[in-house]
Design an enzyme around this catalytic site. Structure first.
Site, PDB file in Angstrom:
ATOM      1  N   ASP A  14       0.809  -1.225   0.000  1.00  7.71           N
ATOM      2  CA  ASP A  14       0.000   0.000   0.000  1.00  7.71           C
ATOM      3  C   ASP A  14       0.840   1.271   0.000  1.00  7.71           C
ATOM      4  OD1 ASP A  14      -2.903  -1.076   0.397  1.00  7.71           O
ATOM      5  OD2 ASP A  14      -1.632  -2.216   1.773  1.00  7.71           O
ATOM      6  N   ARG A  95       3.197   5.177  17.022  1.00  6.68           N
ATOM      7  CA  ARG A  95       2.859   6.296  16.128  1.00  6.68           C
ATOM      8  C   ARG A  95       3.596   7.575  16.515  1.00  6.68           C
ATOM      9  NH1 ARG A  95       2.262   2.469  12.971  1.00  6.68           N
ATOM     10  NH2 ARG A  95       0.263   1.421  12.882  1.00  6.68           N
ATOM     11  N   ASP A 124      -5.144   4.899  14.122  1.00  4.53           N
ATOM     12  CA  ASP A 124      -3.797   5.314  13.735  1.00  4.53           C
ATOM     13  C   ASP A 124      -3.780   6.634  12.967  1.00  4.53           C
ATOM     14  OD1 ASP A 124      -2.391   3.286  15.023  1.00  4.53           O
ATOM     15  OD2 ASP A 124      -2.745   1.877  13.384  1.00  4.53           O
ATOM     16  N   SER A 175      -4.829  -7.393   8.513  1.00  4.85           N
ATOM     17  CA  SER A 175      -4.074  -6.152   8.647  1.00  4.85           C
ATOM     18  C   SER A 175      -3.194  -6.306   9.877  1.00  4.85           C
ATOM     19  CB  SER A 175      -5.039  -4.977   8.812  1.00  4.85           C
ATOM     20  OG  SER A 175      -4.320  -3.843   9.246  1.00  4.85           O
TER      21      SER A 175
HETATM   22  N1  ARG Z   1      -6.411  -1.556  17.310  1.00  6.72           N
HETATM   23  C1  ARG Z   1      -5.045  -1.305  17.656  1.00  6.72           C
HETATM   24  C2  ARG Z   1      -4.844   0.155  17.918  1.00  6.72           C
HETATM   25  O1  ARG Z   1      -5.628   0.940  17.506  1.00  6.72           O
HETATM   26  C3  ARG Z   1      -4.091  -1.855  16.650  1.00  6.72           C
HETATM   27  C4  ARG Z   1      -4.062  -1.165  15.322  1.00  6.72           C
HETATM   28  C5  ARG Z   1      -3.140  -1.861  14.417  1.00  6.72           C
HETATM   29  N2  ARG Z   1      -3.044  -1.250  13.157  1.00  6.72           N
HETATM   30  C6  ARG Z   1      -3.126  -1.928  12.011  1.00  6.72           C
HETATM   31  N3  ARG Z   1      -2.993  -1.267  10.920  1.00  6.72           N
HETATM   32  N4  ARG Z   1      -3.335  -3.202  11.976  1.00  6.72           N
HETATM   33  O2  ARG Z   1      -3.898   0.525  18.559  1.00  6.72           O
END
Ligand code: ARG
Length: 401
Positions: A14, A95, A124, A175
């Site tokens: 991506d 992040r 995110d 994912s």
């Molecule tokens: N749900 C978790 C969070 O918001 C994990 C997110 C993981 N991101 C991903 N692109 N799979 O912190």
């Protein structure tokens, strides 16, 4: 001058496509930014070459694994951070460190905009953009998947049409986001919340049903930070890695939850965080003997609030900073050793010792040597119950009227 955009680049399909996609949609030059937060896999050099091969004008790569362990994982450990009591904030704490490097790269290469590969449904995107707003308020944000209609199918078609040096055939139904603090897996088959996770989902942990022989480990802490494992000095990064390996082999730290996203959606998540969960368990048990009762009780609520703030993308906020100051103050005496057994999916503490412990054997013992004056207890209880007793007298009086 042509506008420049820095893109948070993972090396995957991506974000590789996003380089050219953003270029075509905006006319800007794209600078790929890859940050190593201990996710393993390909080398930064491989990722840099791919970014350039996909049309990036520059590639900024940074090994931030020690920085991430010291400045992001350790505060989470000191807070015993578990969002909703379960999730050790794996993605949430990565992040902000990526944001720091994005802003640094934007300054270095004269970019006006920051891009990331998140969708419009998750946390995110919020963490990236709130972080950018705080550290680089003049920078704009763009998310090709969300803002420029970059779907999976279009990404595959684009990569094939342009002959990008990236595999488009490997289909992963999930994912996945991972770093040294843990691994997060979502979407696909897991979206039916009655479906149990299949074996192939896991990578950091072995199946706890068939564990090797129990593994006893001694973790030494100084002021809330792990400094030695079995007597061997370690950095925070080394401590996490070593426990990822040893606790992971025992299947420790598998988590299956439905959690509350900031955007209002409940979502199914599978996490594996063997090192983080072993460390948090050990750290909490050391706090149990070194932190005074009222401070400890209050700290539990602070830790919960801290976790919510970090989950919600407020890493750089004033409240988070103030809570850090409180948490740091509580860690002054959190020094000593925890002995724990890793086995069959569990990390069980079975011994603790500390020079700064508040555990007083003479006060606690029921044997000879007891220095606790039991005669004080009667009066204490009398006064402790007084307020509720007066109120219940009132309840009886009013009910009788
Ligand atoms: N749900 C978790 C969070 O918001 C994990 C997110 C993981 N991101 C991903 N692109 N799979 O912190």
């Amino acid at each position: 001058m042509t506008e420049r955009i820095v893109l948070a680049y993972s090396g995957g399909l991506d974000t590789s496509v996003a380089i050219g996609w953003i270029g075509e949609a905006t006319g800007a030059e794209v600078i790929a930014v890859a940050v190593d937060v201990g996710q393993g896999g390909e080398s930064l050099e491989t990722i840099r070459q791919r970014a350039l091969g996909c049309g990036a004008v520059e590639a900024y790569v940074a090994d931030a694994s020690d920085e991430f362990a010291n400045e992001y994982c350790m505060p989470a450990l000191k807070a015993n951070a578990l969002y909703q009591g379960h999730y050790p904030l794996v993605s949430a704490i990565s992040r902000p460190v990526i944001v720091k490097h994005l802003v640094k790269a934007a300054r270095e290469f004269g970019a006006t905009t920051v891009a990331h590969g998140c969708t419009g449904k998750g946390n995110d995107q919020v963490r990236f953009e709130v972080g950018i707003q705080t550290l680089g308020p003049d920078l704009k944000c763009i998310a090709p998947v969300r803002d420029l209609a970059l779907t999976r199918d279009k990404a595959i078609a684009f990569a094939e049409e342009k002959g990008l040096p990236i595999e488009t055939t490997k289909k992963n139904p999930y994912s996945i986001d991972q770093n040294v603090w843990g691994r997060a897996v979502e979407t696909g088959y897991l979206e039916d919340i009655w479906n149990g996770p299949t074996k192939d989902i896991y990578d950091y942990t072995a199946a706890p049903e068939f564990p090797p022989a129990p593994d006893e480990v001694i973790i030494s802490f100084e002021a809330g930070i792990p400094v030695a494992i079995d007597g061997v000095r370690v950095t925070p990064l080394q401590a996490i890695k070593e426990l990822n390996r040893r606790a992971g082999a025992q299947g420790v730290g598998r988590i299956d939850v439905v959690e509350d996203r900031l955007v209002g959606i409940k979502s199914r998540e599978i996490y594996e965080a063997p090192g983080a969960m072993a460390l948090i368990t050990a750290h909490k048990h050391l706090e149990d003997i070194t932190v005074e009762r009222e401070q400890a009780r209050f700290k539990a609520t602070v830790g919960q609030r801290w976790s919510e703030l970090v989950y919600d993308g407020q890493w750089f906020s004033p409240l988070k900073r103030s809570l850090d100051a409180f948490i740091d103050d509580t860690q002054k005496y959190v020094s000593g050793d925890i002995r724990m057994t890793l086995h069959g999916g569990q990390a069980v503490v079975n011994g603790r010792r500390s020079e700064t412990s508040l555990y007083d054997f003479d006060l606690a013992t029921y044997d000879t040597g007891d220095t606790f004056d039991q005669s004080m207890a009667r009066g204490f209880i009398e006064l402790w119950g007084m307020s509720a007793k007066v109120a219940s007298g009132r309840d009886i009086r009013v009910a009788g009227q």
